[in-house]
Design a protein around this motif. Structure first.
Motif, PDB file in Angstrom:
ATOM      1  N   TYR A  60       9.849 -10.095  13.054  1.00 46.41           N
ATOM      2  CA  TYR A  60       9.487  -9.437  11.786  1.00 46.41           C
ATOM      3  C   TYR A  60       8.651 -10.395  10.930  1.00 46.41           C
ATOM      4  O   TYR A  60       7.661  -9.994  10.323  1.00 46.41           O
ATOM      5  N   THR A  62       4.878  -9.629   9.577  1.00 48.54           N
ATOM      6  CA  THR A  62       4.709  -9.273   8.157  1.00 48.54           C
ATOM      7  C   THR A  62       4.500 -10.459   7.223  1.00 48.54           C
ATOM      8  O   THR A  62       4.016 -10.283   6.109  1.00 48.54           O
ATOM      9  N   PRO A 119       7.303  -2.938   9.688  1.00 51.93           N
ATOM     10  CA  PRO A 119       6.240  -3.951   9.632  1.00 51.93           C
ATOM     11  C   PRO A 119       4.853  -3.380   9.363  1.00 51.93           C
ATOM     12  O   PRO A 119       4.068  -3.966   8.626  1.00 51.93           O
ATOM     13  N   LEU A 140       4.031  -3.014   5.727  1.00 49.55           N
ATOM     14  CA  LEU A 140       3.764  -4.240   4.977  1.00 49.55           C
ATOM     15  C   LEU A 140       2.460  -4.901   5.407  1.00 49.55           C
ATOM     16  O   LEU A 140       1.839  -5.610   4.623  1.00 49.55           O
ATOM     17  N   ASN A 141       2.068  -4.711   6.637  1.00 45.08           N
ATOM     18  CA  ASN A 141       0.839  -5.312   7.161  1.00 45.08           C
ATOM     19  C   ASN A 141       0.103  -4.252   7.969  1.00 45.08           C
ATOM     20  O   ASN A 141       0.523  -3.883   9.062  1.00 45.08           O
TER      21      ASN A 141
END
Length: 763
Positions: free
Chosen positions: A199, A203, A227, A230-231
């Motif tokens: 993770y 991220t 993930p 977030l990215n």
């Protein structure tokens, strides 16, 4: 090094590599077969402590666990004595070091490294060993790109009764739910920890952050954000892999390392078209080892990880001991994570010889300016460009005997001063002075932890006052400085007086009845707002959250109870509070900076309104002015300074003087007699200039020669005509820097060794 042993068993001791509260690690040499080894030892004083038996048992267990393994991905154990282990000496880097520096890794490399890590974990499991502390600090990346796993200090062997159900061992942010519950763990717990590392790779953040109780709540109850949310560079296929790895129930996770590897390779192959995607890492934590019966919340944890930031170039190697560099060799002895955190986990750092520092020039022998270091195109909101001046007394006899020492002292003082200036963003000047000795011993020496990149370092020079100086401009992670300040404040129980900020705080309180119905509570919210407004801060309702610095939210759960009074036959209803939860979130980063759940006893009210009023007060009591100020993102103020009544030569002298002052964060010429100055602190700019700049300059000249004039974004720094004579202006050259007149006495004495110069500063 004084007291260095010459021999340990058959091994010749060459140098000390690292030490901590419980152990020391040396570089050793096995003359019999001509092999370099890392020798992990227990400190003598620990062998005399009441916990010596447990420590030696754990030490022996590590040797047994790692010694049972023969795998290219596991740090090898060669030999063991009563209180030492001889281990493979490996040159490489901690994965934690890579994460800490937020270095980018292509997605295919992430898949490759994770598969190597899992292969090593799978080998341990196949040999009956559960590691139980898989984390970035125990994973090492070699120069050839291979991974090794170390530190089996808290591993569980199938035949061992040393780590049974009922003990909690591990590192909170990487622990599985069953570890937190004190249950017996198996290999699937290690796979959960590996999922946390995956993770982070994807991220740049850990999935479970906060204080220890918050981490435990999240690990047991909450699923992290996917993930790919977030990215955006993470292919969504990875979300399912992470979700399975981090499943709360062991039965729902990957059942062995091979299954985890197969899933990663499958989604990695699908993402081959996106192989240029680059990902960022985050930070690690120290290992926790406590009994299951102990209160976990009693162990303070490091501040939560900062959000991922864009790539930064690898920093230059640092010459002082204790500072890290990507170029430095990492001697890995089974993972000597800062020997002796009191947990049985160690990380062995092997330091390379320090690189030579550039020559120091005096004013009589000017040297061409050093080329500025390359600066990343993008800096994070956690970073700030700061200019600082380092000082040293050129008359100190030590420098005559060792000219290289002067240049080292100047560079180190400039870096400490960068951190000191970052601290001035958050703490009032007098409060910094009052606690300067503590800061100088605990925080300022850690400059390498906070300086992201040196932008420019001017040639050193020595003035007519005999004080040598060097000016350094660097990008400093001020957010990490703030977090370290907060942690030190807790650890040392020091109440720093914080700068006054103006945070905006949104408030949302909901109620939930026993039938599941929810509703907003204006009564509780208004009382909470009154509390926050009493600090001088502004409050917002939840619809204004996008503009808030912090979002405070809470939930109160109620149930109704009724009772029939026997004497009168009247039925009385009461509102009972069953639990309440409150949390605070830093809106800039999304970081949860506070979380608390309470289950009150014997609290009931005649009406729900009365209950809600008390709830508003209870939630409000959770927060203080200092809490918000300790997390508020101060950015300083920029003022255009117009010099008046001075010539070009004096203007240049003033620019050097002002750059060295504590509350001056940065300074850039903006035209003829114009300077753009960034100041720490808030409030009226003319008042800030008067206290930050004018007072130290006048203290140096011994007269009220300068004054701040005007207001708004431009403030004049005017020289009184009565001070424009040559004799007065010459004092700018012949007396020590104004920054030393303005410094705490401890700083003056640490720098100035000449008694006559100290006398001038005292005047």
């Amino acid at each position: 090094m004084a007291g260095l042993p010459q021999q340990l068993g058959k091994y010749e001791i060459r140098r000390e590599l690292g030490r901590g509260a419980m152990g020391v690690v040396y570089e050793g040499w096995d003359a019999g077969i001509g092999r370099r080894v890392a020798l992990k030892t227990v400190r003598r004083d620990q062998l005399e402590s009441s916990e010596a038996g447990e420590l030696l048992s754990r030490f022996k267990r590590e040797a047994q666990a790692a010694g049972r393994l023969n795998h290219p991905g596991v740090v090898a154990v060669y030999d063991a004595g009563t209180a030492f282990i001889a281990m493979e000496f490996v040159e490489g880097r901690e994965l934690k070091d890579i994460f800490d520096k937020n270095e980018r890794l292509p997605l295919p490399d992430v898949v490759r490294l994770m598969c190597q890590l899992l292969d090593a974990i799978g080998h341990a499991h196949a040999n009956g060993i559960v590691h139980r502390d898989i984390k970035p600090a125990n994973v090492f990346l070699l120069a050839d790109g291979r991974v090794k796993v170390g530190d089996f200090g808290i591993a569980r062997l199938e035949s061992s009764n040393l780590t049974q159900a009922g003990s909690v061992l591990g590192t909170p942010a990487y622990m599985s739910p069953e570890q937190f519950m004190g249950q017996t763990v198996d290999g699937r717990s290690d796979l959960f920890s590996a999922g946390v590392i995956l993770y982070q790779f994807l991220t740049g953040e850990k999935p479970f952050t906060g204080q220890l109780t918050t981490i435990m709540h999240k690990v047991l109850k909450e699923d992290p954000v996917a993930p790919s949310e977030l990215n955006v560079q993470v292919p969504p296929a990875f979300d399912a892999v992470v979700k399975k790895a981090l499943a709360k129930r062991p039965d729902e996770r990957f059942q062995d390392a091979e299954a985890f590897i197969a899933a990663l390779r499958t989604v990695g192959a699908r993402a081959a078209a996106d192989s240029d995607a680059t990902l960022v890492g985050s930070d690690g934590e120290a290992t926790l080892a406590v009994s299951a019966e102990a209160t976990l919340a009693a162990r303070p944890q490091p501040a939560a990880a900062a959000p991922a930031r864009p790539a930064a170039p690898a920093p230059a190697p640092v010459a002082a001991a204790g500072k890290r560099s990507p170029a430095l060799a990492l001697a890995i002895a089974g993972g000597l994570a800062a020997v002796g955190l009191g947990t049985g986990a160690w990380l062995l750092l092997g330091k390379s010889p320090a690189p030579a520092a550039p020559a120091v020039a005096s004013s009589a022998a000017p040297v061409a300016p050093a080329a500025p270091a390359a600066v990343p195109a993008a800096a994070t909101t956690n970073d700030m460009v700061i200019t600082a001046v380092g000082y040293a007394d050129a008359s100190d006899p030590r420098f005559a005997a060792d000219p290289g020492l002067l240049k080292t002292e100047l560079r180190e003082d400039a870096r400490r001063r960068l951190v000191e200036k970052a601290l001035s963003l958050y703490v009032q000047k007098q409060s910094l002075a009052d606690h300067y000795e503590l800061l100088r011993s605990k925080l300022l020496p850690r400059s390498g932890d906070f300086i992201a990149a040196v932008i420019q370092e001017d040639p050193p020079q020595t003035g007519k006052d005999g004080i040598a100086s060097v000016t350094t401009r660097a990008r400093v992670n001020v957010r990490e400085v703030q977090k370290s300040l907060n942690q030190m404040s807790r650890d040392e129980r020091v109440e720093f007086i914080r700068n006054n900020g103006d945070p905006k705080i949104s408030v949302a309180i909901t109620t939930r009845s026993e039938d599941g119905a929810t509703a907003r509570s204006p009564v509780a919210e208004n009382l909470l707002k009154e509390r926050i407004q009493s600090f001088g801060f502004r409050t917002w309702s939840d619809e204004g959250q996008k503009d808030a610095d912090f979002a405070v939210s809470g939930e109160a759960r109620f149930k109704k109870l009724s009772a029939k009074l026997a004497a009168s036959g009247i039925t009385v209803e009461k509102t009972v509070l069953t639990s309440w939860t409150v949390k605070a979130v830093d809106k800039a980063s999304g970081e949860e900076i506070y979380f608390n759940t309470q289950i009150p006893e014997q609290m009931s009210w005649a009406t729900e309104d009365q209950a809600l009023r008390d709830i508003g007060k209870l939630v409000g009591d959770e927060f203080s002015k200092g809490f918000f100020l300790s997390h508020f993102r101060f950015v300083g103020q920029t003022v255009r300074l117009r010099l008046a009544g001075v010539g070009k030569e004096t203007a240049a002298q003033l620019q050097r003087e002002i750059s060295g002052l504590l509350n001056v964060l940065d300074l850039k010429p903006a035209g003829d007699q114009l300077l753009d100055v960034q100041l720490a602190g808030s409030g009226n700019l003319a008042d800030q200039v008067a206290t930050t700049i004018v007072q130290p300059l006048n203290a140096k000249l011994g007269r009220r020669c300068f004054a701040a004039t005007g207001n708004g974004g431009e403030v004049g720094l005017a020289l009184d005509p009565g001070c424009a004579d040559a004799a007065t202006l010459a004092r700018l050259d012949t007396l020590p820097p104004a920054a030393l007149y303005d410094a705490p006495e401890a700083r003056r004495k640490a720098i100035v060794k000449n008694p006559e110069t100290l006398r001038k500063l005292a005047i």
